[in-house]
Design a protein around this motif. Structure first.
Motif, short mmCIF file in Angstrom:
data_model
loop_
_atom_site.label_atom_id
_atom_site.label_comp_id
_atom_site.label_asym_id
_atom_site.label_seq_id
_atom_site.Cartn_x
_atom_site.Cartn_y
_atom_site.Cartn_z
N ASN A 56 36.55 33.49 34.09
CA ASN A 56 37.10 33.99 35.35
C ASN A 56 36.49 33.31 36.57
O ASN A 56 36.98 33.51 37.69
CB ASN A 56 36.88 35.50 35.47
CG ASN A 56 37.85 36.29 34.61
OD1 ASN A 56 38.93 35.81 34.29
ND2 ASN A 56 37.45 37.49 34.23
N TYR A 57 35.47 32.50 36.36
CA TYR A 57 34.80 31.83 37.48
C TYR A 57 35.43 30.46 37.73
O TYR A 57 34.89 29.42 37.38
CB TYR A 57 33.30 31.76 37.22
CG TYR A 57 32.66 33.12 37.37
CD1 TYR A 57 31.97 33.46 38.52
CD2 TYR A 57 32.82 34.10 36.39
CE1 TYR A 57 31.42 34.73 38.69
CE2 TYR A 57 32.28 35.37 36.55
CZ TYR A 57 31.59 35.68 37.70
OH TYR A 57 31.07 36.94 37.88
N PHE A 75 25.68 48.93 35.02
CA PHE A 75 25.36 47.52 35.29
C PHE A 75 23.91 47.29 34.89
O PHE A 75 23.28 48.19 34.30
CB PHE A 75 25.62 47.13 36.76
CG PHE A 75 25.20 48.17 37.77
CD1 PHE A 75 23.87 48.31 38.15
CD2 PHE A 75 26.14 49.03 38.35
CE1 PHE A 75 23.48 49.26 39.08
CE2 PHE A 75 25.76 49.99 39.27
CZ PHE A 75 24.43 50.11 39.64
N ASP A 76 23.39 46.12 35.15
CA ASP A 76 22.07 45.77 34.64
C ASP A 76 21.03 46.83 35.01
O ASP A 76 20.90 47.22 36.18
CB ASP A 76 21.63 44.41 35.17
CG ASP A 76 20.39 43.90 34.47
OD1 ASP A 76 20.54 43.20 33.46
OD2 ASP A 76 19.27 44.22 34.91
N ASP A 128 36.57 41.05 35.59
CA ASP A 128 35.92 41.17 34.29
C ASP A 128 34.84 40.11 34.16
O ASP A 128 35.04 38.94 34.56
CB ASP A 128 36.94 41.01 33.16
CG ASP A 128 37.92 42.16 33.08
OD1 ASP A 128 37.59 43.25 33.59
OD2 ASP A 128 39.01 41.97 32.50
N GLN A 129 33.69 40.49 33.62
CA GLN A 129 32.55 39.58 33.58
C GLN A 129 32.66 38.62 32.40
O GLN A 129 31.94 38.72 31.40
CB GLN A 129 31.27 40.38 33.57
CG GLN A 129 31.01 41.12 34.86
CD GLN A 129 30.97 40.17 36.05
OE1 GLN A 129 30.00 39.44 36.23
NE2 GLN A 129 32.02 40.15 36.85
N GLY A 151 32.46 37.97 42.61
CA GLY A 151 32.54 37.86 41.17
C GLY A 151 32.49 39.16 40.40
O GLY A 151 32.98 39.24 39.27
N ARG A 152 31.93 40.23 41.01
CA ARG A 152 31.76 41.46 40.25
C ARG A 152 32.99 42.35 40.24
O ARG A 152 33.01 43.37 39.54
CB ARG A 152 30.57 42.25 40.79
CG ARG A 152 29.25 41.53 40.74
CD ARG A 152 28.78 41.25 39.34
NE ARG A 152 28.48 42.44 38.57
CZ ARG A 152 27.92 42.44 37.38
NH1 ARG A 152 27.61 41.30 36.79
NH2 ARG A 152 27.69 43.56 36.74
N HIS A 171 27.60 36.61 42.23
CA HIS A 171 27.00 37.94 42.17
C HIS A 171 26.62 38.29 40.74
O HIS A 171 27.34 38.98 40.03
CB HIS A 171 27.98 38.97 42.73
CG HIS A 171 27.34 40.28 43.07
ND1 HIS A 171 28.01 41.29 43.69
CD2 HIS A 171 26.09 40.75 42.88
CE1 HIS A 171 27.22 42.32 43.88
NE2 HIS A 171 26.03 42.01 43.38
N CYS A 172 25.46 37.78 40.31
CA CYS A 172 24.94 38.09 38.96
C CYS A 172 26.01 37.90 37.90
O CYS A 172 26.33 38.84 37.15
CB CYS A 172 24.37 39.50 38.92
SG CYS A 172 23.04 39.79 40.11
N PRO A 173 26.58 36.69 37.82
CA PRO A 173 27.63 36.45 36.83
C PRO A 173 27.06 36.34 35.42
O PRO A 173 25.82 36.37 35.23
CB PRO A 173 28.19 35.10 37.28
CG PRO A 173 27.00 34.40 37.87
CD PRO A 173 26.23 35.49 38.58
N PRO A 174 27.93 36.21 34.41
CA PRO A 174 27.44 35.97 33.05
C PRO A 174 26.54 34.73 33.04
O PRO A 174 26.80 33.75 33.74
CB PRO A 174 28.72 35.75 32.24
CG PRO A 174 29.79 36.47 33.02
CD PRO A 174 29.41 36.30 34.46
#
Length: 330
Positions: free
Chosen positions: A96-97, A236-237, A91-92, A87-88, A124-127
């Protein structure tokens, strides 16, 4: 190979070593690692009893997955469970998922790893909205039905995201930052995972190396190391770098933590041992860039448990030094 304690990884039905091998370092973002050096790290982990590798399609844009695939082709004797993430690279954006994207991402990871079915795929840490989407979980269930993946889980930034995912019956595991500088998951997430029968994979266990006790206020990291370019969440975060702890604060707290190390254990091993002892943790996934680091990490799984006085001292240190800056953020 040295035997290591194995724990069942939630709803996967598979058992994995309590110390796994994180492979972000082998893909990039921590400085360059040559292929043979990477194979040496993986060899040391396997010989130390590790049966669990964690990777992602974005680590080195697939380099980490490809290294693992080539390594396991060379080591058919190594019975390793491989978890990857997806997923990363996109674009977040929640839109897109989708199932079509999931299939494409999984097909790339399957090719990189050289397998027909991926053992475990983690979002992987999606929105944040992705964790609440019925369509996302339907798509993941479809991937299982198509045998592209054997099981799925999530990797999260916040405890709230973890709790949302754990309400879904198909989620096999949750990967979350957990270490002596990040205690919030102990409050609700680990109990919820135990109740749900889901596994917990503890990442960033050494707070990006802080808990090794090796760094000072004057330490300089390479320009391509995320500990240089993401200290304030530029890429990133922020929580992924030093667990979100201000570097100067972290160095000072790490010096105090090092003094808590049990006899015969390094500060890093003490941190890993602390994580292993938390009820509900399945595996902790420290990274390593050298054979010595991989061996030391595996060694944290042996020996006597930390005494209660050490566990109490960790909590006191966290409450005094760290809690105010991180507890309410993640």
């Amino acid at each position: 190979m040295i035997p290591m304690e194995q724990r069942e990884l939630g709803r996967t039905g598979r058992s994995v070593s309590v110390v796994g091998q994180g492979t972000w370092q082998l893909g990039g973002d921590w400085g360059e690692v040559a292929e043979e050096d990477a194979f040496g790290v993986l060899d040391a982990a396997v010989e130390g009893g590790v049966t669990f590798f964690d990777t992602a399609d974005v680590y080195g844009d697939g380099r980490s997955e490809r290294l693992i695939g080539r390594y396991l082709a060379r080591r058919p004797d190594a019975d390793v469970f491989v978890a990857t993430k997806m997923g990363r690279r996109a674009d977040q954006l929640p839109e897109n998922y989708t199932l079509d994207n999931f299939r494409a991402w999984n097909d790339r990871s399957r090719a990189n790893l050289g397998v027909d079915t991926l053992d475990l795929v983690q979002l992987h840490c999606p929105p944040t909205p992705v964790y609440s989407s019925d369509e996302v979980y339907d798509a993941l269930d479809t991937l299982v039905a198509e045998k592209r993946i054997a099981a799925y889980g999530v990797s999260v930034e916040t405890c709230a995201e973890a709790l949302t995912a754990l309400a879904r019956p198909g989620v096999a595991s949750v990967q979350i930052i957990l270490n002596p500088f990040r205690l919030k998951p102990l409050d609700e997430v680990l109990p919820a995972a135990r109740a749900a029968g889901a596994g917990i994979i503890a990442r960033v266990p050494l707070a990006s190396g802080l808990l090794s006790g090796k760094y000072t206020a004057d330490t300089v990291f390479a320009p391509d190391d995320h500990r240089t370019y993401n200290r304030h969440g530029e890429a990133f975060d922020q929580g992924e770098t030093f667990s979100g702890v201000d570097y100067a604060t972290g160095v000072a707290a790490a010096a105090e933590f090092a003094a808590l190390a049990s006899e015969g254990l390094t500060p890093a091993q003490t941190a890993l041992r602390w994580i292993i002892q938390q009820p509900g943790v399945t595996s902790v996934i420290p990274g390593a860039r050298s054979v010595a680091q991989a061996r030391s990490n595996a060694g944290a799984a042996t020996g006597e448990p930390l005494p209660q006085r050490t566990l109490d001292a960790v909590r006191e240190l966290y409450d005094r030094r760290i809690r105010a800056s991180v507890h309410d953020r993640w």
